[in-house]
Design an enzyme around this catalytic site. Structure first.
Site, PDB file in Angstrom:
ATOM      1  N   HIS A  43      -5.392  50.164  24.425  1.00  0.00           N
ATOM      2  CA  HIS A  43      -6.263  49.504  25.303  1.00  0.00           C
ATOM      3  C   HIS A  43      -5.440  48.335  26.170  1.00  0.00           C
ATOM      4  CE1 HIS A  43      -9.502  47.684  27.309  1.00  0.00           C
ATOM      5  NE2 HIS A  43      -9.946  46.746  26.432  1.00  0.00           N
ATOM      6  N   GLU A  59       5.834  61.027  41.615  1.00  0.00           N
ATOM      7  CA  GLU A  59       6.548  61.580  40.415  1.00  0.00           C
ATOM      8  C   GLU A  59       6.218  61.181  39.209  1.00  0.00           C
ATOM      9  OE1 GLU A  59      10.046  63.519  38.975  1.00  0.00           O
ATOM     10  OE2 GLU A  59       8.998  63.656  40.798  1.00  0.00           O
ATOM     11  N   HIS A 102     -12.102  45.585  34.083  1.00  0.00           N
ATOM     12  CA  HIS A 102     -11.918  45.241  32.399  1.00  0.00           C
ATOM     13  C   HIS A 102     -10.309  45.698  32.102  1.00  0.00           C
ATOM     14  CE1 HIS A 102     -13.252  45.430  28.180  1.00  0.00           C
ATOM     15  NE2 HIS A 102     -12.247  45.296  27.883  1.00  0.00           N
TER      16      HIS A 102
END
Length: 226
Positions: A94, A117, A167
Site C-alpha cells: 500500500h 514501455e 489517498h
C-alpha cells in the site's frame, strides 16, 4: 523472528526513500504459507524492526503480535487479505505516493494508459495494451475500503492494482518480488499520466493509432481531438 519480517523492514526503508511511506503512511504484507506477516500501523516505516511485525491467519485472526502493547495491527489488514483471497496474492503493498494521488484526481473511475514501455512490467500486459486501473472513493477509515476494493478487484480481473481517490494505491503480486516490481512500474505510469495530462498529451492511443482524448473525462481536459 522470520526472515520475512526483516525483509518487510528493508522494503519499508526503500518505500520511504521513494516517498511512498512518509509520516507512518503506507503498508506492506507478505504471505508465508497459511499465514501473513504484516507491518504495524502508525509507525515510521523506515525505522521498523522485525520484532514489531504481526502475523495473522488468512481468515484475519491474529496469530502472534509484538510484545509492545502500544503497537496496533495495520488497518490495511482486511484489504491485504482480500487481495490474497481473490487473487491468490503472495504480497500486497500500500503506497501513499503523490503520483498515485494525482492520478486519482485526473481520472474519474479508471486510469487508462497505453503505449508506454513500463506497461510491460505489469503481468500479462504489453507495450501497446491499454492498461486500466480502477479508482475507488476514499473513506474516513482504511478498513472501510474493503468492500469497494473487493468490488473493484472482481470487476477488473486483469488489474494488479486499485487506486484510492486522494489517498494512494494497493498493488499485489504472486510474491514480494512481483508486488515490488509492479508497484514501481505502476508508480512510473501514474507519474507519466500526470505529466502527459499537464502537457495536454492523451494518456492512451486509440485503436487506429490516433490520440484518444476521450480518456480525460474531467472538466479540466486540455486536449481536444480534431
Amino acid at each position: 523472528m522470520s526472515d520475512t519480517a526483516s525483509l518487510i523492514c528493508e522494503l519499508g526503508r526503500s518505500f520511504y526513500d521513494l516517498g511512498w511511506a512518509s509520516g507512518t503512511g503506507g503498508g506492506i504484507c507478505i504471505r508465508e504459507g497459511d499465514h501473513v506477516v504484516i507491518a504495524p500501523s502508525g509507525v515510521q516505516k523506515e525505522r521498523m524492526h522485525a520484532e514489531q511485525m504481526f502475523t495473522v491467519a488468512l481468515d484475519g485472526s491474529t496469530l502472534t503480535r509484538p510484545d509492545d502493547p502500544e503497537l496496533r495491527l495495520s488497518e490495511c489488514a482486511p484489504l491485504f487479505l482480500t487481495a490474497m483471497r481473490l487473487r491468490n496474492a503472495g504480497a500486497v503493498i500500500h503506497s501513499h505516493s503523490i503520483h498515485a494521488v494525482m492520478a486519482t484526481l485526473l481520472f474519474n473511475r479508471e486510469m487508462v494508459v497505453s503505449h508506454l514501455e513500463m506497461i510491460k512490467g505489469i503481468e500479462g500486459m504489453h507495450f501497446d495494451d491499454r492498461l486500466v486501473v480502477p479508482i475507488i472513493e476514499n473513506t474516513a477509515r482504511e478498513c472501510d475500503l474493503r468492500d469497494s476494493l473487493e468490488e473493484a478487484i472482481l470487476a477488473y480481473p486483469l488489474a494488479q492494482a486499485v487506486l484510492v481517490r486522494r489517498h494512494g494505491v494497493y498493488v499485489w503480486g504472486r510474491d514480494w518480488v512481483q508486488a515490488k516490481t509492479q508497484a514501481e512500474c505502476y508508480d512510473y505510469l501514474f507519474r507519466a499520466a500526470a505529466e502527459m495530462h499537464r502537457l495536454g498529451i492523451p494518456t492512451a492511443v486509440g485503436e487506429k493509432g490516433t490520440d484518444d482524448a476521450s480518456l480525460f473525462p474531467r472538466q479540466h481536459r486540455t486536449y481536444v481531438q480534431s
